[in-house]
Design an enzyme around this catalytic site. Structure first.
Site, PDB file in Angstrom:
ATOM      1  N   HIS A 158      -5.077 -10.427   7.164  1.00 28.14           N
ATOM      2  CA  HIS A 158      -4.726  -9.700   6.122  1.00 28.14           C
ATOM      3  C   HIS A 158      -4.264 -10.643   4.891  1.00 28.14           C
ATOM      4  CE1 HIS A 158      -2.047  -6.022   4.417  1.00 28.14           C
ATOM      5  NE2 HIS A 158      -2.593  -6.815   3.516  1.00 28.14           N
TER       6      HIS A 158
ATOM      7  N   ASP B  34      -0.793 -11.854   3.422  1.00 26.91           N
ATOM      8  CA  ASP B  34      -1.138 -11.007   2.260  1.00 26.91           C
ATOM      9  C   ASP B  34      -1.761 -11.228   0.941  1.00 26.91           C
ATOM     10  OD1 ASP B  34      -1.189  -8.355   1.008  1.00 26.91           O
ATOM     11  OD2 ASP B  34       0.853  -7.973   1.230  1.00 26.91           O
ATOM     12  N   ASP B  35      -0.394 -11.855   0.252  1.00 27.12           N
ATOM     13  CA  ASP B  35      -0.688 -12.399  -1.266  1.00 27.12           C
ATOM     14  C   ASP B  35       0.010 -13.670  -1.258  1.00 27.12           C
ATOM     15  OD1 ASP B  35      -2.802 -10.375  -2.822  1.00 27.12           O
ATOM     16  OD2 ASP B  35      -0.874  -9.132  -1.944  1.00 27.12           O
TER      17      ASP B  35
ATOM     18  N   HIS C 188      -5.494 -11.323   0.811  1.00 24.82           N
ATOM     19  CA  HIS C 188      -6.320 -11.203  -0.362  1.00 24.82           C
ATOM     20  C   HIS C 188      -6.581 -12.454  -0.923  1.00 24.82           C
ATOM     21  CE1 HIS C 188      -5.427  -6.521  -0.251  1.00 24.82           C
ATOM     22  NE2 HIS C 188      -4.066  -7.050   0.263  1.00 24.82           N
TER      23      HIS C 188
ATOM     24  N   GLU D 147       2.735   1.219   3.893  1.00 26.68           N
ATOM     25  CA  GLU D 147       3.350  -0.005   3.385  1.00 26.68           C
ATOM     26  C   GLU D 147       4.539   0.735   2.513  1.00 26.68           C
ATOM     27  OE1 GLU D 147       2.831  -3.821   0.372  1.00 26.68           O
ATOM     28  OE2 GLU D 147       1.339  -2.477   0.610  1.00 26.68           O
TER      29      GLU D 147
ATOM     30  N   HIS E 109      -5.323  -0.270   4.070  1.00 25.35           N
ATOM     31  CA  HIS E 109      -3.833  -0.318   3.940  1.00 25.35           C
ATOM     32  C   HIS E 109      -3.196   1.138   3.830  1.00 25.35           C
ATOM     33  CE1 HIS E 109      -4.755  -4.259   2.278  1.00 25.35           C
ATOM     34  NE2 HIS E 109      -3.759  -4.484   1.504  1.00 25.35           N
TER      35      HIS E 109
END
Length: 332
Positions: free
Chosen positions: A16, A277-278, A18, A199, A196
């Site tokens: 996961h 994630d980011d 991006h 969350e 997703h």
């Protein structure tokens, strides 16, 4: 070895991440200058100051502003290569990378330009860093289902280079049900499916991802704990959850890492995994996430190994490759 040494030594799969969310401020500035593009910050320090988000939407606003400097194939290569070097530092040996073509095609960038740059970096990482990778194309859920259908059509000629289809961006108010038909078409075309859900959105969104989109994995899924019946199903099916602890903290899904439920999810038999994630926006790549939950939740060596094993179990690599890495983990 102690737990911190174990974290560094464990082979890991990241499921996961991006690619647009790995854009470090220094690289953003360099590419903006190279492409002669104005960005609304005068210095790297100003960009970092803007990274104090209140919620998912305030993060997405700067995320899309940064992405607009990416124009040429080389830009996407440089972005991806920088992330893969971080993987190498953290002993991430396999990664399944999300990319958001709509973020770029809506600006007039060709789908092929985006894909070719990312793929070339992944091929170089396989040869030079021994890191394997898969690509997962995500639909932006704040846009329409019609736009998602157009993006799926653009992806079909590149089916051999894209293993799965995902769903990301603003969760609240954009339930998985909105995209049921386009995901049915993606499954028919042979893509694996992730989304997703759970969350900032409720447990109901996780149910929808399972029953309407028929996902192979749930991205995030931390709100599943609201629903005991859902928890039993996730455990029984070994449905993977790609959990992102530092992201959850930065976006105020939890107020304190000691409140994070990843250890409880693990103890209840769910196939939870750790991911970044980011990472350039949320303050940490893979090992930073492991260290954060180890410190906050007093994870044992067995907990850490189990999280790493889950990452390979939940990955889209073949069984022989999974066994190779899981055997290495068990030998530590």
């Amino acid at each position: 070895m102690n737990q911190l040494e174990l974290i560094r030594a464990l082979p890991k799969a990241e499921l996961h991440v991006h690619i647009e969310g790995t854009f470090e401020p220094e690289l953003m500035f360099a590419i903006a200058q190279r492409n002669n593009i104005e960005i609304p910050y005068k210095s790297v320090a100003e960009v970092k100051q803007a990274y104090n988000f209140q919620n998912l939407q305030s993060f997405l606003d700067i995320y899309y502003a940064g992405a607009k400097v990416l124009i040429h194939e080389q830009d996407f290569y440089d972005l991806t290569w920088a992330y893969l070097e971080k993987c190498h530092e953290d002993h991430v040996v396999h990664t399944e990378i999300f990319f958001d073509p709509q973020t770029h095609t809506d600006r007039g960038i060709a789908f092929k330009t985006v894909l070719d740059g990312i793929l070339r970096a992944c091929q170089d990482a396989k040869e030079k860093l021994s890191i394997s990778s898969h690509l997962i194309m995500c639909f932006l859920r704040h846009l329409s289902e019609e736009e998602a259908f157009k993006t799926l059509e653009q992806a079909l000629p590149y089916k051999d280079q894209i293993i799965g289809i995902g769903l990301d961006s603003s969760e609240v108010g954009n339930p998985p049900a909105k995209f049921e038909r386009v995901f049915a078409k993606a499954r028919e075309a042979g893509f694996l499916i992730v989304a997703h859900a759970g969350e900032e959105g409720p447990a109901e969104y996780v149910w929808q991802a399972l029953d309407l989109l028929k996902v192979n994995r749930i991205d995030h899924g931390v709100s599943s704990e609201q629903d005991p019946v859902l928890m039993q199903r996730l455990a029984k099916e070994r449905m993977p959850l790609t959990v992102c602890p530092l992201s959850n903290l930065k976006l105020c899904v939890v107020d304190d890492m000691q409140q994070h439920n990843i250890k409880r999810l693990l103890e209840q038999g769910l196939c939870v995994t750790v991911n970044s994630d980011d990472p350039s926006y949320f303050g940490g790549y893979m090992n930073d996430n492991f260290v954060a939950i180890y410190n906050a939740l007093n994870l044992s060596a067995d907990d850490l190994k189990k999280l790493a094993i889950n990452s390979f179990e939940a990955s889209f690599i073949d069984e022989k490759e999974k066994k190779k890495w899981i055997d290495q983990i068990n030998a530590l």
